[in-house]
Design an enzyme around this catalytic site. Sequence first.
Site, PDB file in Angstrom:
ATOM      1  CE  LYS A  22      -2.747   0.781   3.850  1.00  0.00           C
ATOM      2  NZ  LYS A  22      -2.609   2.095   4.223  1.00  0.00           N
ATOM      3  N   GLY A  94      -4.474   8.184   5.283  1.00  0.00           N
ATOM      4  CA  GLY A  94      -3.573   8.965   5.974  1.00  0.00           C
ATOM      5  C   GLY A  94      -2.529   9.287   4.936  1.00  0.00           C
ATOM      6  NE  ARG A 122      -4.836   8.798  10.760  1.00  0.00           N
ATOM      7  CZ  ARG A 122      -4.267   7.859  10.186  1.00  0.00           C
ATOM      8  NH1 ARG A 122      -4.799   7.281   9.114  1.00  0.00           N
ATOM      9  NH2 ARG A 122      -2.847   7.658  10.441  1.00  0.00           N
ATOM     10  CB  SER A 174       5.304  10.544  10.829  1.00  0.00           C
ATOM     11  OG  SER A 174       4.399  10.689   9.636  1.00  0.00           O
ATOM     12  CD  GLN A 176       0.785   8.688   6.897  1.00  0.00           C
ATOM     13  OE1 GLN A 176       0.192   9.661   7.527  1.00  0.00           O
ATOM     14  NE2 GLN A 176       0.132   7.403   6.329  1.00  0.00           N
ATOM     15  CG  ASP A 327       1.294   0.404   9.642  1.00  0.00           C
ATOM     16  OD1 ASP A 327       0.991   1.412  10.231  1.00  0.00           O
ATOM     17  OD2 ASP A 327       1.400   0.525   8.299  1.00  0.00           O
ATOM     18  CE  LYS A 354       0.445   4.731  12.897  1.00  0.00           C
ATOM     19  NZ  LYS A 354       1.171   5.250  11.764  1.00  0.00           N
ATOM     20  NE  ARG A 358      -4.550   0.479  13.216  1.00  0.00           N
ATOM     21  CZ  ARG A 358      -3.926   0.532  11.961  1.00  0.00           C
ATOM     22  NH1 ARG A 358      -2.575   0.736  11.990  1.00  0.00           N
ATOM     23  NH2 ARG A 358      -4.576   0.780  11.002  1.00  0.00           N
TER      24      ARG A 358
END
Length: 449
Positions: A22, A94, A122, A174, A176, A327, A354, A358
């Site tokens: 992904k 995200g 988020r 992170s 991202q 993850d 997340k 989580r």
Amino acid sequence: MKLFVEPASHPLSGTIAIPGDKSIGHRALLFSLLSATPVRVLGLGDGADNGRSARAVTQLGGAIARDGAALVIRGSGLDAMRPPAAGIDCGNSGTTIRLLCGLVAGQRFATTLFGDESLSRRPMQRVIEPLAAMGAVITGSPAGEAARDVVPPLTIGPATGPLTAIDYTLPMASAQVKSAILLAGLYADGVTAVTEPGPTRDHSERMLAYLGAPLTTAGRRVAIDTRGWNRRLAGDGFEVPGDPSSAAFLIAAALLAGAREVRLPGICVNPTRTGFLDAIAAMGGSVEHAAPRDAGPEPVADLVVRGPAPGLRATEIAGDLAVRAIDELPVLAVIAARAHGTTTVRDAGELRVKESDRIATTCAMLRAFGVSCEPRPDGFVVEGRPDRPLAAARVASDGDHRIAMAAAIAGLVADGPSQIDDADNVATSYPGFAAALRQLGGAIRDAAG
Ligand code: S3P
């Protein structure tokens, strides 16, 4: 959709083609938009999240066509992106929204980004802060009276000139946020650098360099230096390897139920993604890496699990390992539930932000299966229950795909049929999950409702 799972009555067996990774899929799509030449992408996963990035690419002026097994993406190049006619719906993703923030921060038009209920909760301040320091104009919505964060919808731009290069130390691990800054750095004059506190996935670095971006890495510092660069990215194609985060569920199933042979060909084994495999090895589980090779900028291998369920022992997951397994921590918690002793997960406070919290949802899920799981601010503590099956349960996933799939794996080693409600979200990353588990011999079915 609901998932119904029965205890596994025999060892699992079979070969499963795990869908494309992904994280790499998002980047293959979004980075191809910046390419001056068409890019062929092979093996893109069929999850809804990657679909969001694909639609974003077309909204920003890219064209995506199918050619046999490949997608061919005709991008705009760096400087001919088109203003989207409407806001971009990032769904549950995200990665789509945060990478897009960096991609459009330097554009001369405004872009609005929004998402589903989970994405709308988020935190986005983490990406807004560095991009604003680069001169990008970004507005979001307040996250609620008490919170200091900002949530989607976000409006970005228009930029009035080149962005300003920054040297930024990430306050959290992170990928991202790191990726958003690097993408914005392509639109800045000078050296944009990001230093990260832990080894987050480095697909952006590998793939941008592969396309010819002026990128260098030294330890935990990545830099984009646009001085003297011809502003051209180009590449023939990307092969998206199998997603180790999806593979993790089937590996967990094979380890817990036992396996004659479960073979998962062509999985990404980039070291920033193999924390799950390292944690399993520390617990006494064995996963063979066969046929190692490179798929473009990413290393891949066939992952194979054989033999009866091993006597697993508890472990500690902390520091860099927690970052490299971030993850997979919900499904590692299920494995820990079958191990001798107490497993502790620390340094994983990022789990709180997340697709669900989580830490809370993993503990609630395990408790439903009769396992003691104590939340901590930055992780959780699981008491293994290896000597008797878990208690069959009916659980909700809180809209989180990885919680739903982890619960299904727990159901394989329970003392009766289990039910997972609210499991439509599995489609965000792995629509074929239940079918794959069935193909291996697991008794799982899905039903509407
Ligand atoms: C991702 C980075 C990680 C990960 C997510 C995918 C990516 O998130 O949890 O599933 O593709 O860059 P953070 O960047 O928030 O750590």
